[in-house]
Design a protein around this motif. Sequence first.
Motif, PDB file in Angstrom:
ATOM      1  N   VAL A 169       0.862  -1.186   0.000  1.00 47.10           N
ATOM      2  CA  VAL A 169       0.000   0.000   0.000  1.00 47.10           C
ATOM      3  C   VAL A 169       0.900   1.238   0.000  1.00 47.10           C
ATOM      4  CG1 VAL A 169      -1.847   1.235   1.215  1.00 47.10           C
ATOM      5  CG2 VAL A 169      -1.740  -1.260   1.349  1.00 47.10           C
ATOM      6  N   ASP A 170       0.511   2.287  -0.740  1.00 51.11           N
ATOM      7  CA  ASP A 170       1.324   3.502  -0.762  1.00 51.11           C
ATOM      8  C   ASP A 170       1.221   4.230   0.577  1.00 51.11           C
ATOM      9  OD1 ASP A 170      -0.617   6.046  -1.032  1.00 51.11           O
ATOM     10  OD2 ASP A 170      -1.469   4.392  -2.197  1.00 51.11           O
ATOM     11  N   ALA A 171       2.203   5.066   0.872  1.00 50.29           N
ATOM     12  CA  ALA A 171       2.324   5.699   2.181  1.00 50.29           C
ATOM     13  C   ALA A 171       1.123   6.566   2.538  1.00 50.29           C
ATOM     14  CB  ALA A 171       3.604   6.533   2.228  1.00 50.29           C
ATOM     15  N   THR A 172       0.600   7.328   1.580  1.00 49.89           N
ATOM     16  CA  THR A 172      -0.531   8.216   1.862  1.00 49.89           C
ATOM     17  C   THR A 172      -1.779   7.421   2.208  1.00 49.89           C
ATOM     18  OG1 THR A 172       0.358   9.910   0.369  1.00 49.89           O
ATOM     19  CG2 THR A 172      -1.980  10.062   0.936  1.00 49.89           C
ATOM     20  N   THR A 173      -2.059   6.379   1.405  1.00 51.01           N
ATOM     21  CA  THR A 173      -3.230   5.536   1.660  1.00 51.01           C
ATOM     22  C   THR A 173      -3.094   4.825   2.999  1.00 51.01           C
ATOM     23  OG1 THR A 173      -3.625   5.186  -0.702  1.00 51.01           O
ATOM     24  CG2 THR A 173      -4.580   3.582   0.817  1.00 51.01           C
ATOM     25  N   TRP A 174      -1.885   4.320   3.293  1.00 52.61           N
ATOM     26  CA  TRP A 174      -1.691   3.591   4.547  1.00 52.61           C
ATOM     27  C   TRP A 174      -1.848   4.508   5.755  1.00 52.61           C
ATOM     28  CZ3 TRP A 174      -2.653  -0.849   6.097  1.00 52.61           C
ATOM     29  CH2 TRP A 174      -2.117  -1.373   7.273  1.00 52.61           C
ATOM     30  N   ALA A 175      -1.435   5.746   5.640  1.00 53.42           N
ATOM     31  CA  ALA A 175      -1.627   6.705   6.727  1.00 53.42           C
ATOM     32  C   ALA A 175      -3.122   6.944   6.966  1.00 53.42           C
ATOM     33  CB  ALA A 175      -0.921   8.025   6.403  1.00 53.42           C
ATOM     34  N   THR A 176      -3.884   7.049   5.881  1.00 50.90           N
ATOM     35  CA  THR A 176      -5.344   7.212   5.995  1.00 50.90           C
ATOM     36  C   THR A 176      -5.965   5.992   6.677  1.00 50.90           C
ATOM     37  OG1 THR A 176      -5.440   8.593   4.009  1.00 50.90           O
ATOM     38  CG2 THR A 176      -7.493   7.512   4.687  1.00 50.90           C
ATOM     39  N   VAL A 177      -5.524   4.810   6.268  1.00 54.44           N
ATOM     40  CA  VAL A 177      -6.042   3.562   6.835  1.00 54.44           C
ATOM     41  C   VAL A 177      -5.748   3.489   8.327  1.00 54.44           C
ATOM     42  CG1 VAL A 177      -5.693   1.058   6.885  1.00 54.44           C
ATOM     43  CG2 VAL A 177      -6.031   2.228   4.702  1.00 54.44           C
ATOM     44  N   GLN A 178      -4.530   3.807   8.728  1.00 54.01           N
ATOM     45  CA  GLN A 178      -4.167   3.724  10.133  1.00 54.01           C
ATOM     46  C   GLN A 178      -4.992   4.689  10.990  1.00 54.01           C
ATOM     47  OE1 GLN A 178       0.250   2.850  11.039  1.00 54.01           O
ATOM     48  NE2 GLN A 178       0.316   3.872   9.056  1.00 54.01           N
ATOM     49  N   ARG A 179      -5.164   5.916  10.514  1.00 55.94           N
ATOM     50  CA  ARG A 179      -5.980   6.891  11.264  1.00 55.94           C
ATOM     51  C   ARG A 179      -7.411   6.380  11.420  1.00 55.94           C
ATOM     52  NH1 ARG A 179      -3.135  10.730   8.101  1.00 55.94           N
ATOM     53  NH2 ARG A 179      -4.874  10.809   6.611  1.00 55.94           N
ATOM     54  N   ALA A 180      -7.979   5.878  10.321  1.00 59.82           N
ATOM     55  CA  ALA A 180      -9.361   5.380  10.361  1.00 59.82           C
ATOM     56  C   ALA A 180      -9.475   4.162  11.268  1.00 59.82           C
ATOM     57  CB  ALA A 180      -9.833   5.038   8.949  1.00 59.82           C
ATOM     58  N   ALA A 181      -8.503   3.243  11.187  1.00 58.56           N
ATOM     59  CA  ALA A 181      -8.558   2.014  11.983  1.00 58.56           C
ATOM     60  C   ALA A 181      -8.531   2.318  13.474  1.00 58.56           C
ATOM     61  CB  ALA A 181      -7.402   1.092  11.600  1.00 58.56           C
ATOM     62  N   HIS A 182      -7.667   3.222  13.894  1.00 59.88           N
ATOM     63  CA  HIS A 182      -7.610   3.589  15.313  1.00 59.88           C
ATOM     64  C   HIS A 182      -8.917   4.241  15.761  1.00 59.88           C
ATOM     65  CE1 HIS A 182      -3.638   2.433  16.617  1.00 59.88           C
ATOM     66  NE2 HIS A 182      -3.050   3.063  15.614  1.00 59.88           N
ATOM     67  N   ALA A 183      -9.477   5.114  14.925  1.00 57.52           N
ATOM     68  CA  ALA A 183     -10.725   5.803  15.272  1.00 57.52           C
ATOM     69  C   ALA A 183     -11.908   4.836  15.310  1.00 57.52           C
ATOM     70  CB  ALA A 183     -11.001   6.929  14.281  1.00 57.52           C
ATOM     71  N   LEU A 184     -11.954   3.901  14.360  1.00 57.47           N
ATOM     72  CA  LEU A 184     -13.024   2.899  14.338  1.00 57.47           C
ATOM     73  C   LEU A 184     -12.948   1.997  15.563  1.00 57.47           C
ATOM     74  CD1 LEU A 184     -12.876   1.884  10.563  1.00 57.47           C
ATOM     75  CD2 LEU A 184     -14.750   3.135  11.674  1.00 57.47           C
ATOM     76  N   PHE A 185     -11.727   1.613  15.925  1.00 56.56           N
ATOM     77  CA  PHE A 185     -11.557   0.736  17.085  1.00 56.56           C
ATOM     78  C   PHE A 185     -11.968   1.453  18.368  1.00 56.56           C
ATOM     79  CE2 PHE A 185      -8.984  -1.663  20.252  1.00 56.56           C
ATOM     80  CZ  PHE A 185      -9.471  -2.933  19.977  1.00 56.56           C
ATOM     81  N   ALA A 186     -11.613   2.721  18.493  1.00 57.04           N
ATOM     82  CA  ALA A 186     -12.011   3.491  19.671  1.00 57.04           C
ATOM     83  C   ALA A 186     -13.532   3.609  19.747  1.00 57.04           C
ATOM     84  CB  ALA A 186     -11.376   4.886  19.621  1.00 57.04           C
ATOM     85  N   ARG A 187     -14.196   3.837  18.602  1.00 52.43           N
ATOM     86  CA  ARG A 187     -15.662   3.897  18.575  1.00 52.43           C
ATOM     87  C   ARG A 187     -16.235   2.532  18.948  1.00 52.43           C
ATOM     88  NH1 ARG A 187     -18.899   7.081  15.386  1.00 52.43           N
ATOM     89  NH2 ARG A 187     -17.423   8.689  16.046  1.00 52.43           N
ATOM     90  N   GLY A 188     -15.644   1.472  18.416  1.00 49.86           N
ATOM     91  CA  GLY A 188     -16.116   0.127  18.728  1.00 49.86           C
ATOM     92  C   GLY A 188     -16.003  -0.189  20.205  1.00 49.86           C
ATOM     93  N   GLN A 189     -14.873   0.179  20.817  1.00 51.27           N
ATOM     94  CA  GLN A 189     -14.694  -0.071  22.251  1.00 51.27           C
ATOM     95  C   GLN A 189     -15.690   0.734  23.080  1.00 51.27           C
ATOM     96  OE1 GLN A 189     -10.364   0.517  22.919  1.00 51.27           O
ATOM     97  NE2 GLN A 189     -10.314  -1.673  23.351  1.00 51.27           N
ATOM     98  N   GLU A 190     -15.956   1.954  22.654  1.00 49.01           N
ATOM     99  CA  GLU A 190     -16.894   2.824  23.374  1.00 49.01           C
ATOM    100  C   GLU A 190     -18.306   2.237  23.358  1.00 49.01           C
ATOM    101  OE1 GLU A 190     -19.043   7.103  22.441  1.00 49.01           O
ATOM    102  OE2 GLU A 190     -17.069   6.721  21.606  1.00 49.01           O
ATOM    103  N   ILE A 191     -18.762   1.816  22.182  1.00 51.37           N
ATOM    104  CA  ILE A 191     -20.114   1.252  22.065  1.00 51.37           C
ATOM    105  C   ILE A 191     -20.183  -0.110  22.769  1.00 51.37           C
ATOM    106  CG2 ILE A 191     -21.787   0.305  20.418  1.00 51.37           C
ATOM    107  CD1 ILE A 191     -21.002   2.587  18.516  1.00 51.37           C
TER     108      ILE A 191
END
Length: 315
Positions: A169-191
Amino acid sequence: MPTVNPCTDISLPLPDRKVGKVRVAYALPNNQRLFITTDRLSAFDQIVAAVPYKGQVLNQLAAWWFANTKDIINNHIISLPDPNATVAMSATPLPVEVIVRGVMTGSTSTSIWKQYEQGKREIYGYSFADGIAKNTLLPESIITPTTKGDAGAHDEPLTNAEVVDRGFVDATTWATVQRAAHALFARGQEIAKRAGLLLADTKYEFGTLPNGEVIIIDEMHTPDSSRFWELSSHEERLAAGKEPESLDKEPIRLALDALGYSGDGTPPTLDESVVEATTKRYITAYERLTGTAFVRGEYPVQQRLTLALQKANII
């Protein structure tokens, strides 16, 4: 619970049939695809069982999560014409699975616990201290990517740097993925916490649309892709050296492990009580996470699905 024959396959008069571990997909007009979620259950990178109502839980629970995380990242869902079916935007999947972990746990070869137990302290590019007990909460969530072990091949662990350095995966896309993954996981843990559950870890699939937009695809925060544990008993069971009470497919993983199966060769036949208990866990997870009652769809799924797709003018 009434006895039904689980849905292990689907056949429809549509083009470009693709069969995954759990889903069957077909091409639709306007760059869309139809995904049918079966009752097949995978573990150790193999299909190991068929669990009634599992496909419906996965399909409907994933849609619920997608609807409740659209503020973080867009997803592929367009509509659900049937409890087991999703019409979605066609996306190009990224060639890595994105696993986010909040706990030192796992039973497969790519899990951080199995590697830690074998004496490794540098895992997925992260450093771990000595003396960490199994099922202990990590100080913060971590992303542990793997290659996709298609056609029976096992997943290969990657560091975040290797995802880019090895050209997955290219660096820009992977940075987007990592930010989204951490945010999704935090939302998942909260719910999950509101439902009295601990989201221990999860797997995300990301893809790109023709315009280059990164979206989340496949499923998210289901008992298939995630470990959900009872929050109230976690610390007590941890102190006693017991496995957590789970609402996911871990009982099947543990049952297979107890039978000496780790993904090679033909899976052993599981006791019906293990399968039935897994169905109950999946439905309970759905109801607690969404706060709504699970309405069982009619079986056989093929017949019901065909009628629903005809009504929606899809076939």
